[in-house]
Design an enzyme around this catalytic site. Sequence first.
Site, PDB file in Angstrom:
ATOM      1  N   CYS A  81      12.402  54.715 -16.291  1.00  0.00           N
ATOM      2  CA  CYS A  81      13.568  54.470 -15.449  1.00  0.00           C
ATOM      3  C   CYS A  81      14.502  53.609 -16.281  1.00  0.00           C
ATOM      4  O   CYS A  81      14.258  52.413 -16.435  1.00  0.00           O
ATOM      5  CB  CYS A  81      13.176  53.766 -14.153  1.00  0.00           C
ATOM      6  SG  CYS A  81      14.605  53.246 -13.176  1.00  0.00           S
ATOM      7  N   CYS A 131      16.459  50.844 -13.922  1.00  0.00           N
ATOM      8  CA  CYS A 131      15.747  49.712 -13.317  1.00  0.00           C
ATOM      9  C   CYS A 131      14.256  49.869 -13.574  1.00  0.00           C
ATOM     10  O   CYS A 131      13.822  49.687 -14.712  1.00  0.00           O
ATOM     11  CB  CYS A 131      16.098  49.540 -11.839  1.00  0.00           C
ATOM     12  SG  CYS A 131      16.012  51.019 -10.810  1.00  0.00           S
ATOM     13  N   SER A 132      13.474  50.224 -12.560  1.00  0.00           N
ATOM     14  CA  SER A 132      12.023  50.285 -12.771  1.00  0.00           C
ATOM     15  C   SER A 132      11.356  51.219 -11.770  1.00  0.00           C
ATOM     16  O   SER A 132      10.226  50.979 -11.362  1.00  0.00           O
ATOM     17  CB  SER A 132      11.425  48.887 -12.637  1.00  0.00           C
ATOM     18  OG  SER A 132      11.791  48.351 -11.372  1.00  0.00           O
ATOM     19  N   CYS A 133      12.050  52.290 -11.341  1.00  0.00           N
ATOM     20  CA  CYS A 133      11.477  53.234 -10.368  1.00  0.00           C
ATOM     21  C   CYS A 133      10.139  53.761 -10.884  1.00  0.00           C
ATOM     22  O   CYS A 133      10.050  54.235 -12.017  1.00  0.00           O
ATOM     23  CB  CYS A 133      12.434  54.402 -10.134  1.00  0.00           C
ATOM     24  SG  CYS A 133      14.018  53.872  -9.460  1.00  0.00           S
TER      25      CYS A 133
END
Lengths: 192, 109, 95
Positions: free
Chosen positions: A98, A101-103
């Site tokens: 991602c 962000c950090s999906c």
Amino acid sequence: MILTDLDEHDILKGLRTLLAQKGIAGPAEIAERIVQTDAANPGQGAAMVARAWTDPPYRALMLADGTKAAEAMGIPMRGLPPLGVLENQPGLHHLVVCTLCSCYPRAVLGYPPFWYKSAAYRAKAVRSPRALLREFGTELAAEVAIRVVDSTADYRWMVLPQRPAGTEGWDAARLAAIVREGDMIGVTIPSA
Amino acid sequence: MSDDVPPADLSDRVPRAMHDLGGVPRFLCQAVDTAPHALDAFDREVDAIRQILGAKGVMSVDELRRGIESLPEDVYHRLSYYRRWVRAIAAILIEKGVISETALREAAR
Amino acid sequence: MTRPALLPAGTRVRVRLDWPETRGPCHIRTPYYLRGQEGVVERPLGRFRNPEQLAFARPAEELALYHVRFDLRRIWPEADADLLVELFETWLEAA
């Protein structure tokens, strides 16, 4: 930026107090949510992978609808983002990132690992994926194509790795034990 | 061709947002820290609060992300993951009037 | 009002060459490195509420979301990979 004079631990202390006062989130509710969240772990995803390797109709379900496949294993998915599953093939390897962000497929793998959230991982995955894989000790044959999956929106993606050689006749429990977190994001490959 | 100056990197030529990190040269030369890092009590509590705020419709995950993206770039890169989150949560809740900055300061003491 | 049909797999698309980042506060789920790039729809993923509105707690319409495939080598010659990425219909135009 506001609150520059406060440390983040103090901000949390303030939030905790105010959210309880306002009846939005009390200590018991927060504690319960932590327990629920801690319960999600890579073993769940590994059980799905092992079943897909041993149960062809389940594999088909998993590739068509990851959410239903997770629910079929008793993993709670209600209210969570839909799960998509991408299958590695002899000439094709998937790598999930991602960049924004950090999906991460938290419902089936738990909290994202530290490296997944790092700027270095997010920068490299789309630009030098083969070198990035080497940092995880993964050397892909030159003829294997890489497909990077930038997880930008409402789905969460996991990788269905290929079943390694030398596991003929293994049952699902034994297979699940060799599937690691990184195998289901594509930074590593399971081996017998 | 040998006289050509190599083009500047794409990420330098366009108005990229600071959190939009795909392919950014500054991070290409950093090693990925592949070691496990356990979450601590602070991390877990912030994560749980964010989930509850989302489930109750107080604040969406999209608002959280906007809050994180609004941090100054140096702060974004200096803070740990959940320290970013707690700052973003506080800023969004104050912006929405769910809590006041004054009350938060009082309660943080 | 009926919704327009989803773009089928195989449709060639171009990501809008646009920089909302330069026009004030925004929240965008289309990575910078894909702006202006051509790709192919892999498959429609359904309809989801517009995150660009949700991020500001504004009324958010449902938008079609697509898995779109790109050749990363056309962006960075050294990349040696292709890419699958979720993109909303508002960021795609006919290529």
